[in-house]
Design an enzyme around this catalytic site. Sequence first.
Site, PDB file in Angstrom:
ATOM      1  CB  SER A  85    -107.022   0.768  67.577  1.00  9.93           C
ATOM      2  OG  SER A  85    -106.568  -0.493  67.952  1.00  9.93           O
ATOM      3  CG  ASP A 205    -109.375  -1.337  69.900  1.00  9.65           C
ATOM      4  OD1 ASP A 205    -108.272  -1.886  69.723  1.00  9.65           O
ATOM      5  OD2 ASP A 205    -109.861  -0.511  69.117  1.00  9.65           O
TER       6      ASP A 205
END
Lengths: 322, 320
Positions: A85, A205
């Site tokens: 991320s 993610d």
Amino acid sequence: MKRLALAAWAVLSLGMARAEPAYQYNQDAIARDFLWLEFQDIPASARPKVGVALSGGGARGFAHVGVMEVLTENGFPVDCLAGTSMGAVVGSFYASGVPFSQLWKIGQNASFSLVSKDFNSLGLLSLLFADKLLSSEKMENFINDNIGRRTFEELRIPFACTAMDIKTGERILFTEGPLAVAVRSSMNLPGIFKPVHYRHRLLVDGGVADNIPVGAARQLCGEWVLASVSSGDYGATELNNVVSYLLQTMDIRGEKLAAKALADSNFIIDSNVRGINFADLSKSYEAGIIGREAAYRRVGAAKESLILFSLDSIMEKYDKDR
Amino acid sequence: MTRTASFLLLSLLWLCPAFVSALDRDEAALTGALELYEDGKYAAAERAFDALIQSRPSSEVNRASYFYMGRAQEQLSRPDKAIGTYQVGGQLYPRDLPLAIALGTLYLKSDLFKDAEVHFMRAVNIDKDSVDAHEGLAETYERIGHLEWAEREYGEAIRLSEIPEWSLLLKLARCLYAQRKFADAEAAAARSLASGGADPEVWRLTARIRYERGRREEAIGDLDAALALAPKRSDIALEKALWLLSTGKAEQSLADANGILADDPENTLAHFTAGLALNALGRRTEAAPHFRIAAGHELTSPFIAAVSAKILARNAASPR
């Protein structure tokens, strides 16, 4: 009045006579500094490989910029790097050789508008009422604009970033091919942004499946792995809308799942960024500053850990009979 | 002249001697308290400054009293009380530079860096040309780890100094060294030496910079210069012994470490250095007792103890 003038002078002069900082090196520090110089003298091929894992954490993840800067200043070799991320964003920039000054500038201007053109009131309304997920395509442009259309293979050190296939729950580890789409996937918040459709996968993610990619750093090269973590303070987050609840849930889940990864690392720098909300990208720069301070406090201990781990390589020089 | 104006003029004429007499009284009390402070009678000085503050003296005397009362409390090892005193003084006189600097310095000494930053920034705002304010802010930034900001503030303090103090130049050099700006650091250290920095720490820093730049023989010479100024500094002597070892002079390193051990048989770093030197000379059996002693000092030198223990284990696992 002469006496008063004298007193005033004395006051000023005493102000100037501030205590000199004590730069006394204790014995441990002398030994550490010496062995660190010896460690730095060893060719990369003759010492353990150093990997760094950068956690997810939204705005808090920008703390990694400060951490990486301190490691660089202290002559830490970074042989490979893995990020999730925001950790993937910072890691990709670092692995591309983007100077820290540029990273700090990015931190000062960070906002969700860099990630998505839809991340505004209208976009969020359509997300809530029309079930229309936002696009994170802009993130890809942002990466390409800043580091060029690079591939993993073109980076100056091996780099990996993680994402998750929302259809299978598998952790996907990117180590090759185009960089921008991989980084975009790694920070593609599920439930908010449309999954990235890439090579028959629907990617979201990586923080959900592998928030602190220590394993990925090991897989790449790392024999000694430093984990840079940007934990949150869930109690302090204002939960006032659907998005904040969703982000908080992912944040907590990612962190809980990361406990094993932390245990598997050789050293942890946990930046105290608990006062910063996952989604508050306007506080990215502040997170970076906090990360720098945390790393500065811990870097001596990190050196000691790496020296102890590398002692065999260091001692080669002192083994006359071997 | 109206009746009111006449009354005011008469009142002023009447009050003036009283005012002058009050000033004299304040000055006398301040002088007395300062004498106690200068004589090292800090508890008595603290009481005298406190009494002076209670007597509601003139503003100037009051400021000085807060400042010196804080200083006396610092001398009495009561930083908690001193912080309180400087804080109250600072609230009464928010534009008072020495009080702001004193508070910042005390926070810095107490490792409360964020608080120190606030007060040094306040000091800079009070007087942007204050060398002390910039230097204090620089030191604070350096301790927190913001080396670039520290470098900027040290630079400002140097620019504002008519003749920069060697110690200020040394701090700048140290800050540059920590950022691996070795060429600039060496230049700053040279300026410190040229400004009268006859201090072993300037030579030691110069040595470290040159060592990092690969000029190791020169660096060892710099440590000799440091030792010439402070012959009893075993920490510098042992750093030199370690560097000798690194440059292949194990015999000389061993002799230096043994020299320290003759005076201080429990010196952990000296045992560690002697152990490494003997190891390098192939005399591992003789090295073992040194590493064993160093490994036993885990409370005072945990890192050296851990490394020594590991070397012992390593040598035991693959004996000659």
